[in-house]
Motif scaffolding. Structure first.
Motif, PDB file in Angstrom:
ATOM      1  N   ALA A  23       1.290  -8.585  25.807  1.00 16.64           N
ATOM      2  CA  ALA A  23       0.834  -7.198  25.694  1.00 16.64           C
ATOM      3  C   ALA A  23      -0.032  -6.751  26.866  1.00 16.64           C
ATOM      4  CB  ALA A  23       0.058  -7.017  24.389  1.00 16.64           C
ATOM      5  N   THR A  63      -6.051  -7.694  16.789  1.00 21.54           N
ATOM      6  CA  THR A  63      -5.115  -6.592  16.579  1.00 21.54           C
ATOM      7  C   THR A  63      -4.200  -6.889  15.387  1.00 21.54           C
ATOM      8  OG1 THR A  63      -5.078  -6.122  18.944  1.00 21.54           O
ATOM      9  CG2 THR A  63      -3.285  -5.213  17.636  1.00 21.54           C
ATOM     10  N   SER A  70      -0.638   4.915  18.338  1.00 23.37           N
ATOM     11  CA  SER A  70      -0.004   4.748  19.644  1.00 23.37           C
ATOM     12  C   SER A  70      -0.838   3.839  20.534  1.00 23.37           C
ATOM     13  CB  SER A  70       0.140   6.116  20.320  1.00 23.37           C
ATOM     14  OG  SER A  70      -1.154   6.628  20.635  1.00 23.37           O
ATOM     15  N   GLU A  71      -0.303   3.524  21.705  1.00 29.71           N
ATOM     16  CA  GLU A  71      -1.056   2.750  22.679  1.00 29.71           C
ATOM     17  C   GLU A  71      -2.305   3.512  23.111  1.00 29.71           C
ATOM     18  OE1 GLU A  71      -1.523  -0.668  25.358  1.00 29.71           O
ATOM     19  OE2 GLU A  71      -0.777  -0.210  23.363  1.00 29.71           O
ATOM     20  N   PHE A 106       5.075   3.818  27.663  1.00 27.70           N
ATOM     21  CA  PHE A 106       3.994   3.661  26.698  1.00 27.70           C
ATOM     22  C   PHE A 106       4.171   4.565  25.479  1.00 27.70           C
ATOM     23  CE2 PHE A 106       1.866   2.005  30.540  1.00 27.70           C
ATOM     24  CZ  PHE A 106       1.406   0.790  30.031  1.00 27.70           C
ATOM     25  N   LEU A 109       6.034   2.271  23.058  1.00 27.73           N
ATOM     26  CA  LEU A 109       5.486   0.921  22.905  1.00 27.73           C
ATOM     27  C   LEU A 109       4.880   0.751  21.514  1.00 27.73           C
ATOM     28  CD1 LEU A 109       3.410  -0.975  25.545  1.00 27.73           C
ATOM     29  CD2 LEU A 109       2.530  -0.776  23.214  1.00 27.73           C
ATOM     30  N   HIS A 111       2.287  -1.319  19.707  1.00 27.93           N
ATOM     31  CA  HIS A 111       1.180  -2.254  19.897  1.00 27.93           C
ATOM     32  C   HIS A 111       1.108  -3.215  18.715  1.00 27.93           C
ATOM     33  CE1 HIS A 111      -2.375  -3.263  22.275  1.00 27.93           C
ATOM     34  NE2 HIS A 111      -2.841  -3.721  21.129  1.00 27.93           N
ATOM     35  N   TYR A 141       8.867  -5.320  25.132  1.00 27.90           N
ATOM     36  CA  TYR A 141       7.613  -4.671  24.747  1.00 27.90           C
ATOM     37  C   TYR A 141       7.321  -3.432  25.591  1.00 27.90           C
ATOM     38  CZ  TYR A 141       2.653  -4.275  23.496  1.00 27.90           C
ATOM     39  OH  TYR A 141       1.432  -3.823  23.055  1.00 27.90           O
TER      40      TYR A 141
END
Length: 235
Positions: A23, A63, A70-71, A106, A109, A111, A141
């Protein structure tokens, strides 16, 4: 920059140990720049002068597997930054990634926690497919919006590389390689690694961060020159 870590006896080929996290956007960028350095060093696929092994490092071990947001949401909460700052930062990273041939997205993505992904990398190493698996997980990813935290999703990605899907599910469910992940993390602490990517070249030189390809060429050439000098002194 490179700094001595410990002395090592001359041996062939040059071993490079890389601590990274799936990540970590800089880790994928650093991977590409390192690969460029190895290519410029004059790597011969039929007679490799450099061998690589990846090691586990979790940037955000707390996490959740299924992060709700979202990111941008994650980074704003994790780093305490304003969302506008996060957007600017991600735009900058996306541009740097693009310059290395990587198309980060992103917006799609997902997470997640990466401890299971790290376990998969150790499983793949035992099967001789670690390097291919690192590349597949990072691409999934950062560019495809695939989930790399859930066992079933990781098993799907592993199967694409020819690994036995059912056995991957078994291994990840049983935490078969969790001990190896923790051992990597403990070794990183011994080295004083507090950020990734981090490269240990020939067990002697540490290179921190996504350095330009030329920096890796210089360290590899230094190792090669030191080996040659050592051989000449013995002869």
């Amino acid at each position: 920059m490179s700094e001595p870590i410990s002395e090592s006896e001359p041996s062939e080929p040059i071993k490079v140990d890389i601590w990274s996290d799936i990540a970590c956007p800089w880790c994928y960028i650093g991977k590409r720049k390192f690969e460029g350095g190895v290519s410029a060093f004059g790597e011969d696929p039929d007679s490799p002068q450099v061998i690589v092994e990846y090691h586990s490092f979790e940037l955000s071990p707390d996490t959740p597997v299924d992060f709700d947001g979202s990111e941008i949401d994650f980074l704003a909460g994790h780093k305490g930054m304003q969302k506008e700052q996060v957007v600017h930062m991600l735009d900058r990273v996306t541009g740097i990634a693009r310059a290395t041939g990587l198309n980060y997205d992103f917006d799609i993505l997902q997470h997640t926690n990466t401890v299971k992904a790290h376990q998969l990398l150790h499983y793949a190493k035992a099967k001789g497919l670690q390097l291919e698996t690192v590349e597949r997980l990072m691409r999934a990813y950062f560019t495809e919006g695939r989930h790399v935290g859930r066992i079933e999703d990781l098993a799907d990605l592993a199967a694409e590389l020819g690994l036995d899907r059912d056995d991957v599910v078994r291994s990840l469910t049983d935490d078969e390689f969790l001990g190896e992940v923790r051992a990597d993390q403990a070794l990183a602490r011994e080295y004083g690694v507090n950020g990734v990517p981090f490269f240990v070249i020939d067990g002697t030189y540490g290179v921190s961060g996504a350095q330009e390809s030329g920096a890796f060429v210089q360290v590899l050439q230094r190792v090669q020159a030191e080996r040659s000098a050592a051989e000449e002194s013995i002869a």
